[in-house]
Design an enzyme around this catalytic site. Sequence first.
Site, PDB file in Angstrom:
ATOM      1  N   GLN A 252       0.813  -1.214   0.000  1.00 24.03           N
ATOM      2  CA  GLN A 252       0.000   0.000   0.000  1.00 24.03           C
ATOM      3  C   GLN A 252       0.848   1.268   0.000  1.00 24.03           C
ATOM      4  O   GLN A 252       0.331   2.362   0.196  1.00 24.03           O
ATOM      5  CB  GLN A 252      -0.921  -0.002   1.228  1.00 24.03           C
ATOM      6  N   ASN A 274      -3.573  -6.135  15.392  1.00 21.53           N
ATOM      7  CA  ASN A 274      -4.290  -4.905  15.050  1.00 21.53           C
ATOM      8  C   ASN A 274      -5.644  -4.813  15.758  1.00 21.53           C
ATOM      9  O   ASN A 274      -6.043  -5.706  16.508  1.00 21.53           O
ATOM     10  CB  ASN A 274      -4.451  -4.788  13.532  1.00 21.53           C
ATOM     11  N   CYS A 335       3.489   2.107  15.088  1.00 25.16           N
ATOM     12  CA  CYS A 335       2.744   0.945  14.599  1.00 25.16           C
ATOM     13  C   CYS A 335       2.349   1.282  13.174  1.00 25.16           C
ATOM     14  O   CYS A 335       3.216   1.479  12.329  1.00 25.16           O
ATOM     15  CB  CYS A 335       1.552   0.634  15.500  1.00 25.16           C
ATOM     16  N   SER A 336       1.068   1.380  12.881  1.00 24.65           N
ATOM     17  CA  SER A 336       0.653   1.812  11.544  1.00 24.65           C
ATOM     18  C   SER A 336       0.503   3.333  11.515  1.00 24.65           C
ATOM     19  O   SER A 336       1.296   4.032  10.903  1.00 24.65           O
ATOM     20  CB  SER A 336      -0.659   1.125  11.149  1.00 24.65           C
ATOM     21  N   ASP A 337      -0.522   3.823  12.206  1.00 23.81           N
ATOM     22  CA  ASP A 337      -0.734   5.273  12.247  1.00 23.81           C
ATOM     23  C   ASP A 337      -0.247   5.908  13.538  1.00 23.81           C
ATOM     24  O   ASP A 337      -0.276   7.132  13.676  1.00 23.81           O
ATOM     25  CB  ASP A 337      -2.219   5.590  12.046  1.00 23.81           C
ATOM     26  N   GLY A 338       0.156   5.097  14.499  1.00 19.37           N
ATOM     27  CA  GLY A 338       0.765   5.637  15.709  1.00 19.37           C
ATOM     28  C   GLY A 338      -0.193   6.137  16.754  1.00 19.37           C
ATOM     29  O   GLY A 338       0.208   6.930  17.609  1.00 19.37           O
ATOM     30  N   ARG A 341      -1.586   0.979  19.088  1.00 23.93           N
ATOM     31  CA  ARG A 341      -0.549   0.203  19.770  1.00 23.93           C
ATOM     32  C   ARG A 341       0.581   1.090  20.279  1.00 23.93           C
ATOM     33  O   ARG A 341       1.148   0.842  21.353  1.00 23.93           O
ATOM     34  CB  ARG A 341      -0.011  -0.872  18.817  1.00 23.93           C
ATOM     35  N   LYS A 377      -8.113   7.723  18.758  1.00 24.75           N
ATOM     36  CA  LYS A 377      -9.440   8.044  18.230  1.00 24.75           C
ATOM     37  C   LYS A 377     -10.536   7.469  19.137  1.00 24.75           C
ATOM     38  O   LYS A 377     -11.132   6.430  18.833  1.00 24.75           O
ATOM     39  CB  LYS A 377      -9.577   7.526  16.805  1.00 24.75           C
ATOM     40  N   ARG A 381     -12.968   4.390  18.282  1.00 26.51           N
ATOM     41  CA  ARG A 381     -12.666   3.139  18.983  1.00 26.51           C
ATOM     42  C   ARG A 381     -13.747   2.777  19.998  1.00 26.51           C
ATOM     43  O   ARG A 381     -13.972   1.605  20.279  1.00 26.51           O
ATOM     44  CB  ARG A 381     -11.311   3.241  19.688  1.00 26.51           C
TER      45      ARG A 381
END
Length: 676
Positions: A252, A274, A335-338, A341, A377, A381
């Site tokens: 991606q 995730n 992690c991915s968007d921080g 995790r 978020k 979440r």
Amino acid sequence: MRFEDIGISKVDKVCLVDRLGCQENLVGTVHVTTTHIIFRAENGSKELWLATGLISSVEKGTLTAAGCMLVIRCKHFQVITLLISRDKSCQDLYETLQRAAKPVSVNVTELLAFENREPVEDVRGWRRLDWNSEMTRQGITKSQWTESNINEGYTICDTYPNKLWFPTAASTSVLLGSCKFRSRGRLPVLTYFHQQTEAALCRCAQPLTGFSARCVEDEKLMELVGKANTNSDNLFLVDTRPRVNAMVNKVQGKGFEDERNYSNMRFHFFDIENIHVMRASQARLLDAVTKCRDVTEYWKTLEASGWLKHVRSVVECSLFLAESISRGTSCVVHCSDGWDRTSQVVALCQLLLDPYYRTIHGFQVLIEKDWLGFGHKFDDRCGHVGALNDEAGKEVSPIFTQWLDCIWQIMQQKPRAFQFNERYLIEMHEHVYSCQFGTFIGNCDKDRRDLNLSKRTKSLWTWMDARHDDYMNPFYSPTAHVALLDLDTRAARFTVWTAMYNRFDNGLQPRERLEDLTMAAMEHVGVLESHVAQLRTRLAELKTQQNQQITSTNTPTNMVDSGMSSATDDLKNLSLSHPLDPLSSTLPILERATSQESGVMDSSLYYPDEALTKYSLKWQPLRGADRCSNPACRGEFSSTIERRIHCHLCGMIFCRRCLKVSADERERVCDKCKTD
């Protein structure tokens, strides 16, 4: 919930079923409002209030001869089972509750927190975190780290706070270049500085590397982060994702850093799954603790959930970070968007390193900084508002709940290291979802400012401040632990947090919580010691008055001595006795002694029995105390987490509404004792 979403506002002859069969079923009425679901028993023995924001799901059973079953599952893990005789009423109530659980509206201003009609003057609660004060407390060396206004007005990253700290040597062009190379513009920024080793803990999002992309500015910024530590320029980059997940993200155009392009950097992966895996894992965990009827089924379902394995992974990663920083190696985490995790492990790492974050106030500062400030978020979440489509609904995940679970696991190993108890965590968790306060509304700091929450809603911190004594850990020792680096992370040390997930399952013989028993005993001893101190003060007054009478009246010494010896000796014996010894045998002596004298005693020396019997020596035990002692209230304590509070005078247990605090805030008394 909007008024037009209420299909039925009242249902009569509803049976509240105890799913464990430990208590009798109650018949009553269900009322539905825009903010709460209320059940009131016909005999007045029970009244249950449930905020609509806490409803997670509603299940409707098949129609039977007895009626139709309705099961309400809540985000704070309460399960309410209703039996409704009429199918039409059951269907209407089911559809109404479904709209509460999955609101159609995506307007956040319709949440319960905005229903507040009182003027909001909550400066202390909304200013719990002052960035400059917190960074000063951490001991940041301004020669190595400096505050930047590059994100003033949230211009380069709307999910970061507007105050950021970077290496002093980092130029604006380097920061902007790194920002463009990181997902969501979340470039590496400082969140914690370890003063003893000068190691830094930074956080960011994944790089937009794809299969071969690189960024000179990002590489330079990472180099400067390492060099900002004068004791070691080595740098650990911790990716909390499983390696296979990070590899998939390369397709991606995202992914992870190429270690060959970054100098003095070592890469570490940690297999924290995730949000989708965590959501499914918690669902299986709840099946285990609420639906399983035998031990074998329970253990199989618990193992299949993998929840404890995931909790352990978060703790292990946090412990690795804490150990690295304590040895003087700076760390950058993503992690991915921080914001999921990364928030978990970065905040937990600081909790292990810094005892300040293990205090009640410091814990709130930590949440404000690394969860609210850096853009976890919460709206998405926690499912605060409705989703525009099914994909948006999949954003719900128990990330914050899992982090609280990790803290509880550590508290079991280090019970003296935390100023707060598990009630603090559980009630905080409930109000994250209840939307009663504005603290956890919004996906980032910018959202909260745009919504003007500080002027329109109340802060959870202010509400918790008023209940500060409810959250005190009686075993806390500020000097017992500094850094918690000797945790046991073996699988056997991780257990199910039953006080959270089975909070409302009291059973046939609910157990008292050790913390509450200890706090009640300490409070009782404190009250009695205070009373003993008052008696000693009175004794000193009597001695002073005795001496004054000797001087003023020239009364023969032997008469004064004989007149006072009985009273003063009795008071001495009383003041030197143990505060928990029965005082009933000595209480009448003063009045008897003074009344038997031959006119020598002054009336001001008279000390009546009611002054000595002001405090009850025996307090009502916590066992079996399931209701408030006020006859006009008789409010029910729905779980062992709800604190039972003693009146300092009569020793009976009351709810918080029925107790009044004295003007000097030293006594807590019920209405009856206050009147008497």
